[in-house]
Scaffold this active site. Structure first.
Site, PDB file in Angstrom:
ATOM      1  N   SER A 290     -18.256   5.681   5.009  1.00  0.00           N
ATOM      2  CA  SER A 290     -17.061   6.488   4.749  1.00  0.00           C
ATOM      3  C   SER A 290     -17.032   7.084   3.351  1.00  0.00           C
ATOM      4  O   SER A 290     -16.379   8.118   3.134  1.00  0.00           O
ATOM      5  CB  SER A 290     -15.805   5.633   4.959  1.00  0.00           C
ATOM      6  OG  SER A 290     -15.812   4.511   4.089  1.00  0.00           O
TER       7      SER A 290
ATOM      8  N   GLU B  68       4.172   7.517   3.511  1.00  0.00           N
ATOM      9  CA  GLU B  68       4.615   6.314   2.812  1.00  0.00           C
ATOM     10  C   GLU B  68       3.730   5.975   1.620  1.00  0.00           C
ATOM     11  O   GLU B  68       3.910   4.933   0.988  1.00  0.00           O
ATOM     12  CB  GLU B  68       4.647   5.135   3.788  1.00  0.00           C
ATOM     13  CG  GLU B  68       5.633   5.336   4.933  1.00  0.00           C
ATOM     14  CD  GLU B  68       5.650   4.167   5.889  1.00  0.00           C
ATOM     15  OE1 GLU B  68       4.916   3.181   5.649  1.00  0.00           O
ATOM     16  OE2 GLU B  68       6.390   4.227   6.889  1.00  0.00           O
TER      17      GLU B  68
ATOM     18  N   HIS C 246     -11.919   4.490  -1.188  1.00  0.00           N
ATOM     19  CA  HIS C 246     -12.152   5.873  -0.763  1.00  0.00           C
ATOM     20  C   HIS C 246     -11.599   6.863  -1.779  1.00  0.00           C
ATOM     21  O   HIS C 246     -10.672   6.555  -2.522  1.00  0.00           O
ATOM     22  CB  HIS C 246     -11.530   6.092   0.609  1.00  0.00           C
ATOM     23  CG  HIS C 246     -12.089   5.177   1.654  1.00  0.00           C
ATOM     24  ND1 HIS C 246     -11.453   4.011   2.035  1.00  0.00           N
ATOM     25  CD2 HIS C 246     -13.243   5.238   2.357  1.00  0.00           C
ATOM     26  CE1 HIS C 246     -12.195   3.394   2.955  1.00  0.00           C
ATOM     27  NE2 HIS C 246     -13.287   4.124   3.157  1.00  0.00           N
TER      28      HIS C 246
END
Length: 258
Positions: free
Chosen positions: A33, A231, A238
């Protein structure tokens, strides 16, 4: 020290020979990722923005300037395309098992580059579906290197990029255990060019300071700012755009200095 220098010179000589008289090439990115291109996903702006992987930000460096054309690595090359196959949650093992590597292997052409960065998920011992111990990690790295060379393409190994922890006395330290050392071991064993992205990113983040990288590099977001994260979010693995660009700059500069 002399032996390591000779190994490095041999590896770089082979790369220069491979690039001779070549006018275009593709850089293939494989990893997890932290490398992935989230803009390839549907409704990226609404669902994931400002999340990026450093690989998502790498291509523009080869488009917006031509400094890379004067580097020894890319001598004679006129056009570079970056293809990103990285996927979140993947380790060296699962990337192979899911057939993702087969897609890359089938696309490889002589003189292409394959940048290989795993480790974040391999080391997740609590997540058995993705965990790979250090020995298995090295075996899969050997596999990627060997099969890249079967297609007469050029493998380049990267140690896993740093997370935004642990900090000690205002200095960011290694969070990946022995996995970066394992990458370096395979690079020496197989005469593979190495980018020590773990150390490069630790040094950069330390220089910028914990507060700056926490707020501007990583996905630590305030509430009511982005559609995808109403939120807010706390994420020190990341990258948001500035962080992804900063790491891509490290990789770009490292490639040009090989």
């Amino acid at each position: 020290m002399k032996k390591q220098s000779l190994v490095l010179l041999l590896g770089l000589s082979l790369i220069l020979l491979a690039f001779k008289n070549n006018k275009s090439l593709t850089i293939h990115l494989i990893g997890d990722s932290t490398v992935a291109d989230y803009a390839l996903e549907e409704n990226y702006q609404q669902n994931r923005f400002p999340l990026v992987g450093w690989g998502q930000m790498l291509g523009p460096f080869f488009k917006k300037n031509s400094t890379w054309q004067s580097s020894k690595l890319f001598k004679g090359v006129e056009n570079i395309d970056v293809k990103n196959y990285a996927k979140g949650g993947r380790s060296t093992r699962t990337f192979f098992q899911e057939g993702r590597w087969r897609q890359v292997f089938n696309a490889l052409k002589p003189n292409d580059l394959v940048l290989i960065q795993f480790g974040h998920n391999d080391g997740s011992i609590e997540k058995t579906e993705r965990y790979v111990d250090e020995q298995g990690y090295k075996e899969f790295l050997r596999l990627y290197v060997s099969q890249t060379r079967l297609k007469k393409a050029i493998p380049i190994l990267l140690t896993p990029v740093a997370r935004n922890y642990p900090w000690k006395n205002e200095k960011l330290e290694n969070v990946h255990g022995n996995y970066p050392d394992a990458v370096q071991e395979i690079a020496r064993e197989m005469d593979v060019p190495l980018i020590d992205l773990n150390q490069l990113s630790q040094d950069l983040f330390t220089k910028k300071g914990r507060q700056h990288v926490s707020e501007n590099y990583f996905m630590n977001l305030p509430a009511n700012t982005y559609d995808a994260y109403p939120e807010g979010q706390k994420d020190n693995t990341h990258f948001q755009i500035e962080g992804g660009e900063a790491v891509a700059q490290l990789v770009f500069d490292a490639l040009n200095s090989l």
